[in-house]
Design a protein around this motif. Structure first.
Motif, mmCIF file in Angstrom:
data_model
loop_
_atom_site.group_PDB
_atom_site.id
_atom_site.type_symbol
_atom_site.label_atom_id
_atom_site.label_comp_id
_atom_site.label_asym_id
_atom_site.label_seq_id
_atom_site.Cartn_x
_atom_site.Cartn_y
_atom_site.Cartn_z
ATOM 1 N N VAL A 198 90.438 68.904 51.472
ATOM 2 C CA VAL A 198 91.011 70.208 52.087
ATOM 3 C C VAL A 198 91.988 70.736 50.995
ATOM 4 N N HIS A 199 92.049 72.052 50.949
ATOM 5 C CA HIS A 199 93.063 72.678 50.368
ATOM 6 C C HIS A 199 94.358 72.862 51.328
ATOM 7 N N GLU A 200 95.517 72.753 50.875
ATOM 8 C CA GLU A 200 96.806 72.832 51.646
ATOM 9 C C GLU A 200 97.054 74.309 51.160
ATOM 10 N N ALA A 201 97.163 75.294 52.112
ATOM 11 C CA ALA A 201 97.695 76.652 51.896
ATOM 12 C C ALA A 201 98.977 76.838 52.771
ATOM 13 N N GLU A 202 99.794 77.976 52.720
ATOM 14 C CA GLU A 202 100.751 78.241 53.465
ATOM 15 C C GLU A 202 100.441 78.219 54.990
ATOM 16 N N TRP A 203 99.246 79.017 55.354
ATOM 17 C CA TRP A 203 98.813 78.918 56.661
ATOM 18 C C TRP A 203 97.965 77.789 57.191
ATOM 19 N N GLY A 204 97.711 76.955 56.497
ATOM 20 C CA GLY A 204 96.898 75.552 56.961
ATOM 21 C C GLY A 204 96.010 75.078 55.855
ATOM 22 N N ARG A 205 95.005 74.403 56.371
ATOM 23 C CA ARG A 205 94.208 73.682 55.541
ATOM 24 C C ARG A 205 92.797 74.109 55.791
ATOM 25 N N ALA A 206 92.026 74.271 54.468
ATOM 26 C CA ALA A 206 90.765 74.731 54.178
ATOM 27 C C ALA A 206 89.964 73.659 53.740
ATOM 28 N N GLY A 207 88.511 73.754 54.192
ATOM 29 C CA GLY A 207 87.661 72.814 53.736
ATOM 30 C C GLY A 207 86.273 73.367 53.459
ATOM 31 N N ASN A 208 85.302 72.524 52.914
ATOM 32 C CA ASN A 208 84.065 73.194 52.873
ATOM 33 C C ASN A 208 82.850 72.172 53.376
ATOM 34 N N LEU A 209 81.936 72.383 53.856
ATOM 35 C CA LEU A 209 80.646 71.520 54.012
ATOM 36 C C LEU A 209 79.476 72.577 53.676
ATOM 37 N N ILE A 210 78.402 72.096 53.337
ATOM 38 C CA ILE A 210 77.185 72.786 52.968
ATOM 39 C C ILE A 210 75.990 72.545 53.768
ATOM 40 N N CYS A 211 75.474 73.506 54.316
ATOM 41 C CA CYS A 211 74.253 73.603 55.035
ATOM 42 C C CYS A 211 73.879 72.407 55.933
ATOM 43 N N TRP A 212 73.121 71.463 55.842
ATOM 44 C CA TRP A 212 72.772 70.431 56.610
ATOM 45 C C TRP A 212 73.721 69.422 56.809
ATOM 46 N N GLU A 213 74.831 69.314 56.093
ATOM 47 C CA GLU A 213 75.995 68.465 56.072
ATOM 48 C C GLU A 213 76.587 68.723 57.621
ATOM 49 N N HIS A 214 76.346 70.096 58.174
ATOM 50 C CA HIS A 214 76.875 70.192 59.518
ATOM 51 C C HIS A 214 76.143 69.444 60.671
ATOM 52 N N TRP A 215 75.003 68.632 60.316
ATOM 53 C CA TRP A 215 74.469 67.840 61.092
ATOM 54 C C TRP A 215 74.555 66.416 60.704
ATOM 55 N N MET A 216 75.608 66.027 59.928
ATOM 56 C CA MET A 216 75.993 64.660 59.680
ATOM 57 C C MET A 216 77.261 64.242 60.389
ATOM 58 N N PRO A 217 77.171 63.693 61.505
ATOM 59 C CA PRO A 217 78.201 63.355 62.432
ATOM 60 C C PRO A 217 79.552 62.952 61.888
#
Length: 318
Positions: free
Chosen positions: A152-171
């Motif tokens: 994740v990226h640490e920003a002044e407002w919090g943390r942001a991260g990425n996942l791609i497509c069907w990775e969202h069905w990887m528990p």
């Protein structure tokens, strides 16, 4: 910061033409930032375009298909590489504005291609996330990523991260990202159809974070236009001509709150989708559900995440 203005640039990529794609992305990201956004998201492989022929062109997966081989050569030649100077316009936009930009790209490492969702941030190198498991026919194009690009990226407002497509069905991938404490998550999709919207809303609820589910708009004609821009190939053109549908990716991007409600939704055309995120909603939601905390059972379940790069070859002097 208690509020965060964000935007999704739902747009048509310029297939195969990475330089043209970066120019378009820079123009759109600048427009979104001038509209107030401090975090801007593009869809999966915006730079280079999603390889739609794998799903749409009959015979594309056949062994030794001349059109598929020609397209693979073009992608290898065009793909970004680590430290690619062509990304400088986007990086300079982040540096001057203080905004972050999440954008998908085909990336070449040695002689393999990866699906990379880059998070460009001010004053720092891009944060890579290489797709852990290419989905179905995508395995003909992309190498698997490893745990070294889960972050994740640490920003002044919090943390942001990425996942791609069907990775969202990887528990377990979701659990790893929830452990990193995202405030905002970018879910990169080729298009946000109904089940992809459901996965994005579930991620927001489960992770108690905001989700920018970013999709593309892409047509058969876009494929031909991109091919011509990089010099063309009769074999690739023949493969594209076999595609039956004219509209191939239909946008549908959404911005989701930590309670899974949809804050903003795009249509099927190119547009910049804006929303203002009330970051206090994250803490309010954690009162009832914290899957990485009071709703976990570390005495029963344990997740081990290996973040070492897996290069496959180790050179030593013996």
């Amino acid at each position: 910061m208690t509020t965060l203005p964000v935007a999704i640039c739902q747009a048509a990529p310029i297939p195969l033409d990475f330089t043209g794609g970066i120019e378009k992305a820079t123009r759109l990201a600048r427009e979104a930032i001038e509209g107030g956004a401090k975090l801007v998201a593009f869809g999966e492989t915006f730079l280079g375009g999603y390889p739609l022929w794998l799903d749409e062109a009959p015979g594309a997966a056949l062994w030794d298909h001349p059109g598929t081989k020609a397209l693979h050569q073009i992608m290898l030649d065009q793909a970004i590489v680590p430290g690619d100077e062509r990304l400088l316009p986007l990086q300079e936009l982040c540096d001057e504005s203080g905004a972050c930009i999440s954008i998908g790209a085909h990336e070449r490492v040695r002689r393999s291609l990866y699906n990379n969702q880059l998070l460009l941030r001010p004053g720092e190198p891009p944060l890579d996330h290489r797709k852990l498991v290419p989905t179905h026919g995508e395995r003909l194009v992309w190498m698997r990523g490893d745990g070294s690009t889960l972050g994740v990226h640490e920003a002044e407002w919090g943390r942001a991260g990425n996942l791609i497509c069907w990775e969202h069905w990887m528990p377990l991938a979701r659990a790893a990202m929830h452990n990193l404490g995202e405030s905002v998550h970018i879910a990169a999709w080729p298009t946000v159809r109904e089940e992809y919207a459901l996965a994005s809303r579930h991620y927001a609820m489960e992770g108690r974070c905001f989700v920018l589910a970013a999709g593309l708009v892409q047509s058969k004609e876009d494929l031909f236009e991109g091919l011509m821009r990089v010099g063309g190939s009769p074999e690739a053109r023949e493969l594209f001509e076999a595609i039956e549908n004219s509209v191939l990716n239909r946008g549908g991007s959404i911005i989701v709150a930590p309670d899974a409600r949809v804050l903003a939704q795009a249509g099927e055309d190119e547009e910049i989708l804006h929303a203002e995120l009330d970051l206090s909603e994250i803490g309010q939601g954690l009162a009832s559900l914290d899957t990485d905390g009071h709703y976990s059972r570390p005495d029963v379940f344990e997740l081990n995440v290996d973040t070492e790069p897996k290069n496959g070859v180790v050179w030593s002097k013996g």
